[in-house]
Design a protein around this motif. Structure first.
Motif, PDB file in Angstrom:
ATOM      1  N   SER A 110       0.833  -1.204   0.000  1.00  0.00           N
ATOM      2  CA  SER A 110       0.000   0.000   0.000  1.00  0.00           C
ATOM      3  C   SER A 110       0.871   1.258   0.000  1.00  0.00           C
ATOM      4  O   SER A 110       0.414   2.323  -0.388  1.00  0.00           O
ATOM      5  CB  SER A 110      -0.964  -0.006   1.189  1.00  0.00           C
ATOM      6  N   ASP A 161      -6.877  -0.181  -4.645  1.00  0.00           N
ATOM      7  CA  ASP A 161      -7.737  -0.552  -3.517  1.00  0.00           C
ATOM      8  C   ASP A 161      -7.692  -2.041  -3.197  1.00  0.00           C
ATOM      9  O   ASP A 161      -8.169  -2.459  -2.166  1.00  0.00           O
ATOM     10  CB  ASP A 161      -9.187  -0.061  -3.726  1.00  0.00           C
ATOM     11  N   SER A 163      -7.575  -0.950  -9.097  1.00  0.00           N
ATOM     12  CA  SER A 163      -8.288   0.212  -8.595  1.00  0.00           C
ATOM     13  C   SER A 163      -9.657   0.213  -9.249  1.00  0.00           C
ATOM     14  O   SER A 163      -9.773   0.328 -10.461  1.00  0.00           O
ATOM     15  CB  SER A 163      -7.508   1.482  -8.938  1.00  0.00           C
TER      16      SER A 163
END
Lengths: 195, 184
Positions: free
Chosen positions: B46, B53, B70
């Protein structure tokens, strides 16, 4: 009183690093930062206490001729326990100590205490002996690593001391460790001989 | 002979007790150790691709990688890279976008010399990522070269080169694989 004597002995008079010059290999290797020094000291103390207690308890049952393999198995067990717990709860420290945690097995200081002390004396005295030796090893490591970290990396406990200080690299490498240990042993010999 | 048997029994008993204790310790520390490693990997992922995501763990041609998604679209790949450093291997995660531009590199595990090679993964206070690794960002992964694209760390050429070479070689191999896979 006798117990206290066993304890103090390891801290100063028979300090494993400075007086007996035992366990120098890990001392040279891990004393690059104070955190490493503390971690190594605590791990070694745990192994010392554990193996001393255990060896002392089973000392009368072990035949003299196979005592060394027995001691090594006991020591290796405690080292592996220490290694696994450090990996689980202090992964960063365990990583920076790397191979040297498992290598406590061959630290002559640990086998030396089993052979010279706990295989001859009852458990309680052995605990104090181990605690003293462990503390002696730990403070020696902290002192050496503090000197090397400040001079060789310009930090203490990972905190930068002075931006403008350019640390001499050799202090963080093996020659710096040998020099530091040599000078400290010299200093301690000088202090004790003057008494 | 009698004595030999006695020695054997004593040793066997001690070894048996040791094995029991160790098996027990291993069992209670194992989940904790695995969780720590997983968490470390997650944090690295991350950090490299904050806009993603979710990450999909995949493997191709012996290369383990994560596809960064994403809202359902692939925005890049985070590839597990292992290089051979000065004291042992260096385990890293390299993030690239689909064109092969480096988004970020994180070192997960290394055994380089403290004060020298270990600087590949050292942050100065206030820095978000190690200065050495920051140099890679935005560079073309296929053409990475030490001393041209990235400055080596003084006194740690081997460690610096190990990181650069490993990232270049593994990502190139990976990109080739992905490309041929798509056209086929």
């Amino acid at each position: 009183m006798k117990m206290l004597g066993e304890f103090v002995k390891g801290v100063w008079r028979e300090n494993p690093t400075f007086r007996l010059a035992l366990g120098l290999c890990p001392t040279l290797a891990v004393s690059t930062s104070v955190i490493n020094g503390i971690g190594m000291g605590v791990a070694a103390t745990f192994v010392l206490v554990g193996s001393n207690i255990f060896v002392s308890i089973i000392r009368s049952k072990i035949p003299n001729k196979v005592r060394i393999p027995c001691f090594i198995v006991v020591i290796a067990t405690f080292v592996t326990i220490a290694d696994l717990f450090m990996k689980a709860y202090t992964p960063a420290l365990s990583r920076s100590l790397g191979m040297f945690v498992p290598l406590i097995v061959v630290n002559c200081m640990v086998l030396g205490r089993a052979e010279a002390f706990s295989s001859k004396y009852p458990p309680l005295r052995s605990i104090f002996d181990a605690l003293g030796m462990g503390l002696g090893f730990t403070w020696a490591l902290i002192l050496i690593s503090a000197i090397r970290e400040v001079l060789g990396n310009g930090t203490i406990m990972g905190v930068l001391i002075n931006k403008n200080f350019q640390p001499p690299l050799f202090m963080i490498l093996a020659p710096g460790a040998l020099l530091t240990i040599g000078l400290l042993i010299g200093l301690i010999n000088y202090i004790t001989s003057r008494r | 002979m009698n004595q030999l048997i006695k020695f054997g029994i004593v040793l066997a008993l001690i070894c048996f007790a040791a094995t029991l204790v160790l098996a027990f310790t291993y069992e209670i520390t194992k989940p904790k150790i695995e969780k720590g490693l997983e968490q470390e990997e997650k944090n690295a992922l991350s950090e490299i691709m904050p806009e993603a995501d979710s990450f999909d763990a995949k493997s191709t041609d012996g290369i383990d990688y994560f596809e960064a998604l994403s809202s359902g679209k692939t925005i890049g790949y985070c590839i597990k890279v292992t290089g051979t450093g000065y004291n042992g291997y260096i385990r890293m995660i390299a993030g690239i976008d689909e064109k092969g531009t480096i988004k970020g590199i994180r070192v997960l595990e290394q055994y380089e010399t403290p004060g020298l090679g270990a600087r590949i993964n050292e942050k100065k206070p206030g820095e978000k990522e190690p200065a050495f690794l920051k140099q890679f960002n935005g560079k073309n992964a296929r053409a990475l070269e030490i001393k041209k694209d990235v400055d080596a760390i003084t006194g740690a050429t081997i460690s610096s080169k190990a990181v650069t070479d490993a990232v270049r070689d593994t990502t190139s191999q990976f990109l080739d694989k992905i490309k041929t896979g798509k056209t086929r």
